[in-house]
Scaffold this motif. Structure first.
Motif, PDB file in Angstrom:
ATOM      1  N   LEU A   1      14.668 -51.062   7.215  1.00 46.78           N
ATOM      2  CA  LEU A   1      15.364 -49.833   6.831  1.00 46.78           C
ATOM      3  C   LEU A   1      15.744 -49.851   5.358  1.00 46.78           C
ATOM      4  CD1 LEU A   1      17.673 -49.325   9.945  1.00 46.78           C
ATOM      5  CD2 LEU A   1      15.618 -48.019   9.355  1.00 46.78           C
ATOM      6  N   ASP A   2      16.133 -51.023   4.842  1.00 44.25           N
ATOM      7  CA  ASP A   2      16.476 -51.129   3.420  1.00 44.25           C
ATOM      8  C   ASP A   2      15.268 -50.785   2.544  1.00 44.25           C
ATOM      9  OD1 ASP A   2      19.026 -51.839   4.067  1.00 44.25           O
ATOM     10  OD2 ASP A   2      18.694 -54.001   3.863  1.00 44.25           O
TER      11      ASP A   2
ATOM     12  N   ASP B   1      14.713 -47.056   2.836  1.00 44.53           N
ATOM     13  CA  ASP B   1      15.781 -46.305   2.152  1.00 44.53           C
ATOM     14  C   ASP B   1      15.527 -46.232   0.647  1.00 44.53           C
ATOM     15  OD1 ASP B   1      16.968 -45.945   4.538  1.00 44.53           O
ATOM     16  OD2 ASP B   1      18.746 -47.159   4.149  1.00 44.53           O
ATOM     17  N   SER B   2      15.134 -47.369   0.070  1.00 44.87           N
ATOM     18  CA  SER B   2      14.930 -47.381  -1.376  1.00 44.87           C
ATOM     19  C   SER B   2      13.782 -46.460  -1.778  1.00 44.87           C
ATOM     20  CB  SER B   2      14.659 -48.806  -1.844  1.00 44.87           C
ATOM     21  OG  SER B   2      13.482 -49.316  -1.247  1.00 44.87           O
TER      22      SER B   2
ATOM     23  N   LYS C   1      14.947 -42.651  -1.155  1.00 43.17           N
ATOM     24  CA  LYS C   1      15.917 -42.209  -2.163  1.00 43.17           C
ATOM     25  C   LYS C   1      15.241 -42.014  -3.517  1.00 43.17           C
ATOM     26  CE  LYS C   1      20.055 -44.168  -0.065  1.00 43.17           C
ATOM     27  NZ  LYS C   1      21.157 -45.133  -0.186  1.00 43.17           N
TER      28      LYS C   1
ATOM     29  N   LYS D   1      23.291 -38.358   2.082  1.00 40.67           N
ATOM     30  CA  LYS D   1      22.898 -39.578   2.769  1.00 40.67           C
ATOM     31  C   LYS D   1      21.640 -39.333   3.584  1.00 40.67           C
ATOM     32  CE  LYS D   1      27.539 -41.512   3.228  1.00 40.67           C
ATOM     33  NZ  LYS D   1      28.563 -42.017   4.188  1.00 40.67           N
ATOM     34  N   LEU D   2      20.902 -40.432   3.828  1.00 44.51           N
ATOM     35  CA  LEU D   2      19.702 -40.337   4.649  1.00 44.51           C
ATOM     36  C   LEU D   2      20.109 -40.133   6.103  1.00 44.51           C
ATOM     37  CD1 LEU D   2      17.447 -43.153   3.154  1.00 44.51           C
ATOM     38  CD2 LEU D   2      17.655 -40.775   2.472  1.00 44.51           C
TER      39      LEU D   2
ATOM     40  N   TYR E   1      18.751 -40.413   9.861  1.00 40.85           N
ATOM     41  CA  TYR E   1      17.743 -40.880  10.802  1.00 40.85           C
ATOM     42  C   TYR E   1      17.917 -40.085  12.093  1.00 40.85           C
ATOM     43  CZ  TYR E   1      16.561 -44.777   7.765  1.00 40.85           C
ATOM     44  OH  TYR E   1      16.127 -45.544   6.712  1.00 40.85           O
TER      45      TYR E   1
ATOM     46  N   LEU F   1      13.051 -39.154   9.942  1.00 40.77           N
ATOM     47  CA  LEU F   1      14.021 -39.422   8.879  1.00 40.77           C
ATOM     48  C   LEU F   1      14.066 -38.212   7.964  1.00 40.77           C
ATOM     49  CD1 LEU F   1      15.817 -41.142   6.964  1.00 40.77           C
ATOM     50  CD2 LEU F   1      13.712 -42.086   6.009  1.00 40.77           C
TER      51      LEU F   1
ATOM     52  N   GLU G   1      22.728 -47.902   9.852  1.00 40.66           N
ATOM     53  CA  GLU G   1      21.819 -47.016   9.123  1.00 40.66           C
ATOM     54  C   GLU G   1      21.259 -45.912  10.018  1.00 40.66           C
ATOM     55  OE1 GLU G   1      21.864 -50.184   9.078  1.00 40.66           O
ATOM     56  OE2 GLU G   1      21.843 -50.960   7.022  1.00 40.66           O
TER      57      GLU G   1
END
Length: 588
Positions: free
Chosen positions: A62-63, A66-67, A70, A152-153, A155, A173, A255
């Motif tokens: 997920l990290d 996310d990067s 974003k 914010k993302l 999900y 997402l 997340e």
């Protein structure tokens, strides 16, 4: 206990066998119960580690996503594409957006496709497939209903989409696209994520695990797990928690506002216990027949021959059979046959043994008489050491009052030697033994008016080692009285102490006196080798001092230690003392 000892051997062996079985069963039961507890805790900890491992893997994936996402929603070219009204500029930005999205989907594993929809009607990759488009719009509707002031993302969770006539499972997402300065809503971005890339391969990761693992989205829908039948269904944890047969462990995944759940039965915590139980059964199945076989062998080779021996003795007592008329015959252990042979030999030698017993008693009486005579002679020559020590103290006081300092030093040295010999422990440090040796040398120098020189060379490392006391004085006395006393000119005495590489200590007392002949040296070596028989073979006790030291060393430390002597006429004598290098507090 005495009553049990008087029971027959066969009964005692049977009791021992039963007790052995009971102890074996008890030990097996205790160890089995302990193994059960250990396996329970070990499997519980292992399950928690697997749960943590799965959670960390999902958060890592997920990290990464996310990067990338974003970076997309804050991409300035996408912002310009959603704001510009000029057709040519929009087409130019569209190509740049297309290039960026293509790069993202190729580089980032897990992003199946990405859609950008703006408020000004601009859109990118607005899918022609109605099912995917429906899933995208549903995600946008959910984002628009949220108060997402920080972009914010979001999900959205598990979705089943029909593509090319077959159902495929994805994870949705979404995120709101906003201009930073000035703050302005521009549109939405929606990404369709592959489940295989987002979540771990449970079949591989949980190869040694147990129970079922489920990944739940924000709605409690099973999005991944090792139970494929539950995929896309809602998991009711209250149903599992109410059943005492199962254990439910979970870890939150903030997340996606979901969690990872591990459900397993308490029986799974005892996995591997059946192997322990089978091992115990095998041990029991092997031990019992083996013990029965041992009892049979003991009964055949020991108990039965003993019974034969007892019957033989009873027959002899009743019938008074002479020894030459009957022999004992027994089979069994080697010791049993030897016992029978020896018993028969005993019958043959009864007469001779009677004579030998009489001769032995006569010899013992003679030795006892010799011992009494030696004790009487010793008592006649002995002076009370405490009386001598008290008298020396009186002489010491008189010498101090008259100012005879030399005499005072010699009396002090003699008193120190006397106190050392009659008091204290049998074992001392080598430093203490060396001090007494120095006092003895001082007295001998006074006695012989400095007719010889003494040199002491001892390593400091051996001073703290333990030795039995009074081992140096007899050696020094022999060196002075038998070696240096008969020398015409001035002699030399050398006391040396060294530690060998193996940790043992070698002390050498060397003089340059008259030395010894080969015959006398051989006689002394024979006395040293005689050991305890020396007192019987040497009536004159000429070498009593050094033999006594040699025997004390061998008795204390073993046969590999003791004295060694080298000498030659006119060249002097060297006596070496070999002892182990023992440290610590001397024994009493």
């Amino acid at each position: 206990m005495n009553l049990f000892e008087k029971r027959p051997i066969k009964l005692q062996l049977l009791v021992v066998f039963v007790m052995f079985l009971l102890v074996t069963v008890l030990v097996m039961a205790l160890t089995f119960n302990q193994s059960k507890k250990m396996l329970y805790e070990k499997n519980r900890e292992y399950s928690a580690e697997l749960l943590d491992k799965v959670t960390q893997y999902i958060q890592s994936q997920l990290d990464n996503i996310d990067s990338v996402v974003k970076n997309t929603i804050y991409n300035p070219e996408i912002h310009l594409y959603l704001q510009t009204e000029d057709v040519l500029e929009k087409m130019d930005f569209f190509r740049k957006v297309d290039s960026h999205v293509a790069l993202v989907t190729q580089v980032q594993n897990g992003i199946n496709s990405m859609t950008v929809i703006g408020d000004n009607g601009s859109n990118f990759n607005y899918m022609s497939d109605p099912y995917k488009r429906q899933a995208v719009m549903k995600t946008i509707d959910e984002i628009s209903q949220m108060n997402n002031s920080q972009s914010k993302l979001y999900y959205a969770g598990f979705r089943t989409i029909v593509a090319n006539g077959s159902e495929q499972n994805f994870f949705m997402l979404g995120a709101e696209i906003r201009n930073v300065v000035p703050v302005k809503h521009l549109g939405y971005m929606v990404a369709i994520l592959d489940l295989d890339a987002l979540f771990p391969q449970f079949d591989t990761m949980l190869e040694n695990g147990f129970g079922n693992f489920y990944v739940l989205d924000r709605n409690g829908i099973v999005s991944a797990g090792n139970d494929s039948a539950m995929l896309g269904k809602r998991l009711d944890l209250t149903e599992w928690n109410s059943d005492g047969r199962y254990v439910v462990q979970s870890a939150d995944v903030p997340e996606i506002q979901g969690k990872v759940v591990n459900i397993y039965s308490k029986y799974d915590l005892q996995r591997g216990l059946e192997k322990v139980w089978k091992t115990y059964l095998w041990i029991f199945a092997l031990v019992v027949p083996f013990m029965l076989f041992v009892l049979w062998v003991i009964n055949r080779n020991l108990i039965d021959p003993i019974r034969t021996f007892m019957r033989f003795i009873q027959i002899r007592q009743v019938k008074n059979i002479y020894y030459h008329q009957m022999r004992l015959q027994m089979t069994g252990y080697y010791e049993i046959t030897v016992m029978a042979d020896k018993f028969n030999e005993m019958l043959d030698e009864i007469g001779n043994l009677t004579n030998e017993v009489v001769a032995s008693k006569t010899r013992i009486m003679s030795l006892g008489l010799m011992k009494k005579q030696a004790e009487l002679a010793y008592l006649k020559q002995q002076v009370n050491p405490h009386f001598l020590y008290n008298m020396l103290e009186s002489f010491k006081g008189m010498a101090s009052e008259t100012g005879a300092t030399d005499l005072l030093d010699h009396i002090t040295a003699l008193g120190r030697m006397l106190r050392y010999s009659i008091k204290g422990h049998e074992e001392v440090t080598f430093e203490q033994e060396l001090d007494i040796a120095k006092s003895y040398i001082q007295l001998q120098l006074f006695r012989f008016d400095d007719r010889f020189e003494a040199r002491i060379d001892v390593e400091e490392s051996i001073l703290s080692c333990r030795v039995i006391k009074m081992i140096l004085q007899p050696i020094l006395e022999n060196a002075i009285t038998h070696g240096l006393e008969n020398r015409i000119d001035k002699g030399h005495l050398h006391l040396e102490g060294r530690m060998k590489p193996d940790g043992d200590i070698v002390i050498r007392v060397r003089d340059d006196g008259v030395g010894m002949s080969e015959e006398k040296l051989a006689s002394i070596r024979m006395d040293l080798a005689a050991g305890d028989e020396f007192l019987e073979r040497d009536r004159n006790k000429e070498h009593l001092g050094i033999v006594n030291v040699h025997n004390r060393l061998r008795t204390m430390y073993g046969d590999e230690y003791g004295l060694g002597i080298k000498s030659a006429p006119g060249l002097g004598t060297e006596v070496s003392i070999h002892i182990p290098g023992q440290r610590g507090v001397p024994h009493v």
